[in-house]
Each structure stands twice: as structure tokens, then as C-alpha cells.
Write a protein that holds these residues in place. Sequence first.
Motif, short mmCIF file in Angstrom:
data_model
loop_
_atom_site.label_atom_id
_atom_site.label_comp_id
_atom_site.label_asym_id
_atom_site.label_seq_id
_atom_site.Cartn_x
_atom_site.Cartn_y
_atom_site.Cartn_z
N SER A 72 -38.49 -45.12 24.14
CA SER A 72 -37.58 -45.98 23.39
C SER A 72 -36.62 -45.12 22.59
CB SER A 72 -38.36 -46.90 22.45
OG SER A 72 -38.92 -46.14 21.38
N THR A 73 -35.66 -45.75 21.95
CA THR A 73 -34.75 -45.00 21.09
C THR A 73 -35.52 -44.24 20.02
OG1 THR A 73 -34.46 -46.98 19.71
CG2 THR A 73 -32.82 -46.60 21.43
N THR A 74 -36.61 -44.82 19.55
CA THR A 74 -37.40 -44.17 18.51
C THR A 74 -37.96 -42.84 18.98
OG1 THR A 74 -38.00 -46.30 17.52
CG2 THR A 74 -39.42 -44.43 17.02
N TYR B 157 -36.58 -40.74 21.09
CA TYR B 157 -35.49 -39.76 21.06
C TYR B 157 -35.18 -39.33 19.63
CZ TYR B 157 -34.48 -40.68 26.00
OH TYR B 157 -34.56 -40.79 27.37
N THR C 293 -36.96 -45.89 30.31
CA THR C 293 -36.78 -46.32 28.93
C THR C 293 -36.72 -47.83 28.82
OG1 THR C 293 -34.39 -46.00 29.22
CG2 THR C 293 -35.59 -44.23 28.13
N SER D 211 -31.79 -51.07 25.56
CA SER D 211 -31.29 -51.11 24.20
C SER D 211 -31.74 -52.37 23.46
CB SER D 211 -29.76 -51.06 24.21
OG SER D 211 -29.23 -51.43 22.97
N ALA E 288 -31.47 -41.94 28.49
CA ALA E 288 -31.10 -42.16 27.10
C ALA E 288 -30.02 -43.22 26.96
CB ALA E 288 -30.63 -40.84 26.48
N ALA F 137 -31.47 -46.63 26.97
CA ALA F 137 -32.18 -46.92 25.72
C ALA F 137 -31.22 -47.23 24.58
CB ALA F 137 -33.08 -45.75 25.33
N PHE F 138 -30.11 -46.52 24.50
CA PHE F 138 -29.22 -46.65 23.35
C PHE F 138 -28.09 -47.65 23.56
CE2 PHE F 138 -31.31 -42.70 22.25
CZ PHE F 138 -31.42 -42.78 20.87
N THR G 67 -27.44 -40.51 12.11
CA THR G 67 -28.64 -41.32 12.31
C THR G 67 -29.52 -41.28 11.07
OG1 THR G 67 -28.61 -40.90 14.70
CG2 THR G 67 -30.69 -41.64 13.75
#
Length: 392
Positions: free
Chosen positions: A60-62, A64, A91, A94, A128, A131-132, A193
Motif C-alpha cells: 500500500s502507499t503506507t 512505500y 499494490t 489508490s 507505485a 498505489a498512489f 509527505t
Amino acid sequence: MTAEVGSVDLHMATPSVYLDQWVWIRLARAANGTPQDASDTDVLAAVRDASAAGVAFPLSTTHYIETSKIADPRQRADLAQIMAPISHCRTLRSPDVLLRHQMLHAMHLSFGRPAFRPRPPQVLGIGAMWAFTGERAPLSLYGPAGKVDAASIPGMQTWLRKINQFAEFHLLAGPKDEEIEDLRRHGYRPETTREAFGSRLEWEEIYVGLLADDPVSRQELRIRVQAREILHEHFELLRELLAEYRIDLHREIGLDPTRPGSGRPRMIAFADQMPSVRIAVDLKAQLFRNHTKAWTVNALHDIDALSMAVPYCHVVVPDREMADLLSRSRAGQRNGTRVLSRLRDLPGELTALRDQVPPAADAIGSDWVGPGEGFCTDGEELRATAPGHPAA
């Protein structure tokens, strides 16, 4: 497990397991020959076997973000060496895309618009960018005349898959120290971030102070936390969709200015129709009730990750504290998801999930990731297998 009656089932078709960051770190230590617990080596073997059999271990984004916070490039690379081949850099889509669908579904159930049940988006993807941003962005081959059909060149499709694997591995591992200065000239700003999460942390800390001055009942606390969650995290999406479907929210929730609280029941029910929002609200409400524990950025990371993982994955392995909070709110039972509090219990769950893998599993993205043929994280391997190379 199946979702409770009245709850929407959002699980992806591919059997899937969400591993919190601490689990990946434990697996990396086991792979390096220094397991934290004797059972970690067996867990690593079971995870690798399940991944090879078609069980998905999405990032997940978390993942990364938390990996990028590790200061030592070598440690990040060691961690990515485990995460990438096991997850194949698959992934979860988003959160913006997934929450849009959840909110549309809640509007359909609560307000009758959209008139038809919204079509669920594809959840499991690769890389990525998926995911984002929710979009696929595989590397492609271009020549002077434009995009080149890789199939027209012997060996190019396989090599292009390896290039994409190598690129996704390095996106996960992050830059080396000597690469950062050049990246900054091209817009690399990891501090943005951190600043965003710092602002979100401050938002929660402010409410801690307000509660200290004006304590409320457990029921009232949850209502207020839910309202804060909608206003602070999802207001722009709500406003956009209300305008798109021409929904008068005040009318739909029965708001009467002469009767304070008249719109509350329907608004609460509407928000609770969004599984990810409900999980985040329940976790935050429980944290606010614990006056002895300070809010942290890590808590926000956990809430972000678990609020998306629990509705969409079949098994979730959070840390012990979050597993306890999820159990208290019955998030796992409500969504039909197994939430494990002990890592050593994972191999038993994986045995059952492997039996559920459909014959055509892992078709998603196999055109450029090639899950059945290993995962390239080595530049020397990439060069040696290039079409036209003597060793190819």
C-alpha cells in the motif's frame, strides 16, 4: 469468512494477505539469517510458497512511505529485496479511487443516487503509480517513430518485464544517498509527505486538548470523530459527488434547522456505509478514549493502511495494538476478514488461502511483471539478459 449481512463485500477476487510493515521487517531479518523469533523462518517459507502459488501480498502507499523513512539505504534495499519478490510489487489501488467507489455506493444505498449500484473498481494492480494515483504506468519501449511493439523483437517482452521489475524494486527501496542531490534538481521532495502527516497529526492532537476541556460520552465521541473524519479527510470528495449527482444533503438526511440533531441519524448511517471510513472512525475513537497514549504519525499510518486493507484483503496482520482495537470494533467480523494478532498463526491461514486460488490466478499485470518467472532486482541480471547481449 464472509461479510456480515448488510455489509458490502469488497474483497478482491484473488486470495490476499496484507502484512503490516513490522511483518516485512521480521521476514527480512529471517531471510538474512537473524530471525527475531524461531518461528519466523517457517513463516517466511510459508509466505514465499503461498506467493508462488498465487496468493497476493499487496503493498500500500503506507509501505512505500514507511520504507522511505528508513535512513540507511542498505536497510531499505534489504527490506525491498524481500517485499518485491513476494509481493511482485502488486499494490492496493489508490485510496482516492477506492473511497470514491465506497462513497458512491453509500449514496446509492442512502439517497438512491446514483440510481444504479456503482461498478466496483479493480483493486489489485501493480506498482507505485497504482498505489498512489490509481493508474498503471508500466515502462514501455520507444524508438524514433514512437512506441515499439516489444513482441516484434525476439526476447524483448521478457526483458521489458525485467526492466519494470527492476524499476519497481528501486522505487520501493528508494534512492542512495549520492543520488538525492540530483533527484532534488528534478523535484524530489520527500519532506512534503512528512509535512502533510505532521499537519494531520496536529489536527488529532488539537482534539485531544478539546476533549480534556470538554469530555463527552463514548457514543457522542464517536459521532464527533465521524464528523471530523468526513470534514477533514473526505470533504472535497463528498462535495464533488453531491454536486455531480445533484444531491441536496440537508434534505436527504432530514435536517431541520428548528430541531438540533435532526439530521444526525441518517448522516451517521450514511458514513457507516463506507467500510474504510467506519474502520478509521472506530480506531480513532478508541485512541481518543485512551488518555494515557499520545498520538503519533505511526498511528496515522496504521489507520490509513488498515482502513483500506481490512475491507479488501482476506487476511490482515497488523501490530498487536491495532489488532486489539480492530477486534473491539468487530471490523474483521463485519467485513469478513481474518485479523491475526500473532504472526505464527499466518501459515495456517495461508494453507486455506492457497486452496482458494483460481486456476487463472495472477493474470493481473502478468504482461509486464511475469509473476511466475521470478523478480529481477539485480542490475547485472538485467544487463546480461538484454536482447543482443552475448550472454542472452
